[in-house]
Design a protein around this motif. Structure first.
Motif, PDB file in Angstrom:
ATOM      1  N   PRO A 166      23.868 -87.186 -43.272  1.00 28.21           N
ATOM      2  CA  PRO A 166      22.893 -88.281 -43.321  1.00 28.21           C
ATOM      3  C   PRO A 166      23.587 -89.622 -43.560  1.00 28.21           C
ATOM      4  O   PRO A 166      24.403 -89.756 -44.478  1.00 28.21           O
ATOM      5  CB  PRO A 166      21.998 -87.908 -44.510  1.00 28.21           C
ATOM      6  N   ARG A 167      23.271 -90.599 -42.725  1.00 24.30           N
ATOM      7  CA  ARG A 167      23.811 -91.958 -42.892  1.00 24.30           C
ATOM      8  C   ARG A 167      22.919 -92.713 -43.877  1.00 24.30           C
ATOM      9  O   ARG A 167      21.711 -92.806 -43.674  1.00 24.30           O
ATOM     10  CB  ARG A 167      23.860 -92.681 -41.550  1.00 24.30           C
ATOM     11  N   ILE A 168      23.533 -93.259 -44.905  1.00 24.91           N
ATOM     12  CA  ILE A 168      22.785 -93.903 -45.987  1.00 24.91           C
ATOM     13  C   ILE A 168      23.229 -95.354 -46.115  1.00 24.91           C
ATOM     14  O   ILE A 168      24.429 -95.633 -46.180  1.00 24.91           O
ATOM     15  CB  ILE A 168      23.006 -93.168 -47.325  1.00 24.91           C
ATOM     16  N   HIS A 169      22.264 -96.247 -46.132  1.00 26.84           N
ATOM     17  CA  HIS A 169      22.556 -97.675 -46.343  1.00 26.84           C
ATOM     18  C   HIS A 169      22.057 -98.065 -47.729  1.00 26.84           C
ATOM     19  O   HIS A 169      20.897 -97.834 -48.067  1.00 26.84           O
ATOM     20  CB  HIS A 169      21.892 -98.543 -45.277  1.00 26.84           C
ATOM     21  N   LEU A 170      22.945 -98.652 -48.517  1.00 22.83           N
ATOM     22  CA  LEU A 170      22.616 -99.086 -49.871  1.00 22.83           C
ATOM     23  C   LEU A 170      22.234-100.559 -49.883  1.00 22.83           C
ATOM     24  O   LEU A 170      22.957-101.399 -49.332  1.00 22.83           O
ATOM     25  CB  LEU A 170      23.808 -98.884 -50.803  1.00 22.83           C
ATOM     26  N   LEU A 171      21.107-100.866 -50.518  1.00 24.46           N
ATOM     27  CA  LEU A 171      20.703-102.253 -50.767  1.00 24.46           C
ATOM     28  C   LEU A 171      20.736-102.465 -52.277  1.00 24.46           C
ATOM     29  O   LEU A 171      19.921-101.888 -53.017  1.00 24.46           O
ATOM     30  CB  LEU A 171      19.293-102.520 -50.226  1.00 24.46           C
ATOM     31  N   LEU A 172      21.702-103.256 -52.743  1.00 18.93           N
ATOM     32  CA  LEU A 172      21.911-103.472 -54.171  1.00 18.93           C
ATOM     33  C   LEU A 172      21.235-104.765 -54.584  1.00 18.93           C
ATOM     34  O   LEU A 172      21.658-105.858 -54.190  1.00 18.93           O
ATOM     35  CB  LEU A 172      23.407-103.524 -54.479  1.00 18.93           C
ATOM     36  N   LEU A 173      20.172-104.658 -55.388  1.00 14.78           N
ATOM     37  CA  LEU A 173      19.422-105.820 -55.846  1.00 14.78           C
ATOM     38  C   LEU A 173      19.878-106.223 -57.240  1.00 14.78           C
ATOM     39  O   LEU A 173      20.356-105.397 -58.012  1.00 14.78           O
ATOM     40  CB  LEU A 173      17.927-105.524 -55.869  1.00 14.78           C
ATOM     41  N   THR A 211      24.747-103.513 -48.800  1.00 15.94           N
ATOM     42  CA  THR A 211      24.332-104.913 -48.721  1.00 15.94           C
ATOM     43  C   THR A 211      23.833-105.367 -50.083  1.00 15.94           C
ATOM     44  O   THR A 211      23.003-104.684 -50.703  1.00 15.94           O
ATOM     45  CB  THR A 211      23.209-105.101 -47.683  1.00 15.94           C
ATOM     46  N   ARG A 212      24.340-106.487 -50.559  1.00 17.01           N
ATOM     47  CA  ARG A 212      23.819-107.088 -51.787  1.00 17.01           C
ATOM     48  C   ARG A 212      22.662-108.021 -51.420  1.00 17.01           C
ATOM     49  O   ARG A 212      22.763-108.806 -50.474  1.00 17.01           O
ATOM     50  CB  ARG A 212      24.918-107.844 -52.527  1.00 17.01           C
ATOM     51  N   VAL A 213      21.571-107.904 -52.180  1.00 21.15           N
ATOM     52  CA  VAL A 213      20.332-108.591 -51.826  1.00 21.15           C
ATOM     53  C   VAL A 213      19.842-109.402 -53.020  1.00 21.15           C
ATOM     54  O   VAL A 213      19.820-108.904 -54.154  1.00 21.15           O
ATOM     55  CB  VAL A 213      19.247-107.581 -51.399  1.00 21.15           C
ATOM     56  N   ALA A 214      19.420-110.635 -52.774  1.00 23.57           N
ATOM     57  CA  ALA A 214      18.849-111.472 -53.825  1.00 23.57           C
ATOM     58  C   ALA A 214      17.487-110.932 -54.245  1.00 23.57           C
ATOM     59  O   ALA A 214      16.805-110.227 -53.489  1.00 23.57           O
ATOM     60  CB  ALA A 214      18.718-112.911 -53.334  1.00 23.57           C
ATOM     61  N   ASP A 215      17.095-111.261 -55.463  1.00 18.55           N
ATOM     62  CA  ASP A 215      15.833-110.752 -56.023  1.00 18.55           C
ATOM     63  C   ASP A 215      14.643-111.569 -55.541  1.00 18.55           C
ATOM     64  O   ASP A 215      13.901-112.181 -56.326  1.00 18.55           O
ATOM     65  CB  ASP A 215      15.892-110.797 -57.552  1.00 18.55           C
ATOM     66  N   THR A 216      14.414-111.586 -54.223  1.00 26.15           N
ATOM     67  CA  THR A 216      13.223-112.221 -53.662  1.00 26.15           C
ATOM     68  C   THR A 216      12.655-111.310 -52.590  1.00 26.15           C
ATOM     69  O   THR A 216      13.390-110.543 -51.943  1.00 26.15           O
ATOM     70  CB  THR A 216      13.526-113.592 -53.036  1.00 26.15           C
TER      71      THR A 216
END
Length: 382
Positions: A166-173, A211-216
């Protein structure tokens, strides 16, 4: 509505179907999940084999030594009664031989062997002793261990069909997260980014992007819509209802449907699982211990379903001390097991890491907790 812990695990498994398979060389299959059963392509061993260095003998002794047989070679002749062949471990036993005598159990003078016979068939591994051609050696859904790879190779396997990882994409908030150096006041080092890929690989997945993601909400919506090649999206933080917890509104904006929206377990209860365009989105709380609880609660059964692995049961451990739990929630307690007895770790706060770093897994406490000496379910860390 908050789901019970066992119900949440069942729901996570129900939303996934097994991924397609691919053919790989046997050495590359170690750690992968078999898509199909594997059968023996030949008998194992494929011929009567000597289990010792010594002599293959025919009939009663003494025996005249008439040949030498090494591993990798075929016997050149049939032994007649009163004859012997010097033989190496793993070599093919010649026709006519009915026993192998160990080298330390005989003496040779002028090519004549003197020894005491033991019994017919002694130190001979008969053809097909381990398996016969066509026999199933490994089942679909099982993980190829190094030992399994060795068995399949010995039985003639070159390539196997395994389930695609399984390919997993991480979004780090988390605007407060720092990925290097010493954090200033108001900041914290990101501890999930470094550890989650390792946990996910141990669970059978492959991290295809981080991917690092802003808290919006707009930033998270943009990040979600830019992920196009993942089988699973995993987010960290933002699962609750605080002022910057934006996962719920972002999922609503992209049209995702919630499968599990919080679980009756401590720590980690604000975890969630959603489906967006048939892609599971696993929302882990931001506190590190809570995130790992969510990962083993929802992520593990989800990935097992994608890999076609059967759901395993829970072994039991005995509590060495009494442990509490909320009246209407399970509690997962980190700790270690020795001789079947569970000892809780220290530093068990949901934001803490020392207990996690020292633990082997979780004791799964029932609602209300359990007294010392009680058997409870054991959930090992991946």
């Amino acid at each position: 509505m908050t789901a019970g812990w066992d119900d949440a695990r069942a729901a996570a498994r129900s939303v996934a179907q097994r991924l397609p398979s691919e053919q790989v060389p046997l050495p590359a299959a170690v750690g992968r999940t078999l898509a199909d059963p594997v059968i023996a392509r030949c008998d194992l061993p494929g011929f009567d084999t000597s289990a010792m260095d010594g002599w293959a003998v025919a009939g009663p002794g003494p025996w005249q030594i008439v040949a030498e047989i090494l591993a990798g070679g075929a016997p050149g002749r049939t032994l007649n009664a009163g004859e012997a062949a010097a033989i190496a471990t793993g070599a093919a036993v010649p026709r006519g031989a009915d026993e192998v005598i160990r080298s330390e159990d005989g003496t040779v003078a002028a090519d004549v062997l003197e020894a005491r016979r033991v019994e017919p068939g002694h130190h001979i591994r008969p053809r097909g002793e381990e398996c016969r051609i066509g026999e199933e050696l490994a089942v679909a859904g099982s993980v190829v261990t190094p030992a399994v790879a060795g068995l399949l190779a010995a039985a003639g396997t070159d390539d196997v069909a395994v389930v695609r990882e399984p390919r997993i994409h991480l979004l780090l908030l988390g605007d407060e997260l720092l990925d290097h150096g010493i954090p200033a006041v108001g900041q914290v080092r990101d501890s999930l980014g470094p550890q989650l890929p390792g946990w996910l690989v141990r669970l059978g997945g492959s991290v295809s992007g981080i991917t690092r993601v802003a808290d919006t909400v707009p930033a998270l919506v943009a990040a979600l819509t830019q992920v196009t090649d993942a089988d699973v999206i995993v987010t960290t933080g933002g699962t609750a209802a605080g002022p910057v917890d934006c996962l719920h509104p972002a999922l609503a904006q992209v049209g995702a449907s919630l499968v599990v929206d919080s679980v009756a377990v401590r720590p980690g209860h604000p975890m969630l699982l959603a489906l967006w365009q048939d892609t599971p989105v696993l929302g882990l709380p931001g506190n590190p211990q809570s995130a790992v609880v969510a990962l083993v609660t929802l992520g593990a059964p989800l990935l097992r379903a994608l890999l076609g692995r059967p759901e395993s049961g829970f072994p039991e451990v005995i509590l060495d001390t009494g442990l509490s739990a909320p009246a209407r929630e399970n509690r997962l307690v980190l700790g270690t097991v020795a001789d079947g007895r569970f000892t809780a770790a220290s530093h068990l706060g949901s934001a803490m890491l020392r207990g996690l770093a020292a633990a082997q897994g979780f004791a799964v406490l029932p609602h209300g907790g359990a007294a010392a000496g009680t058997a409870v379910r054991w959930l090992p860390l991946p």
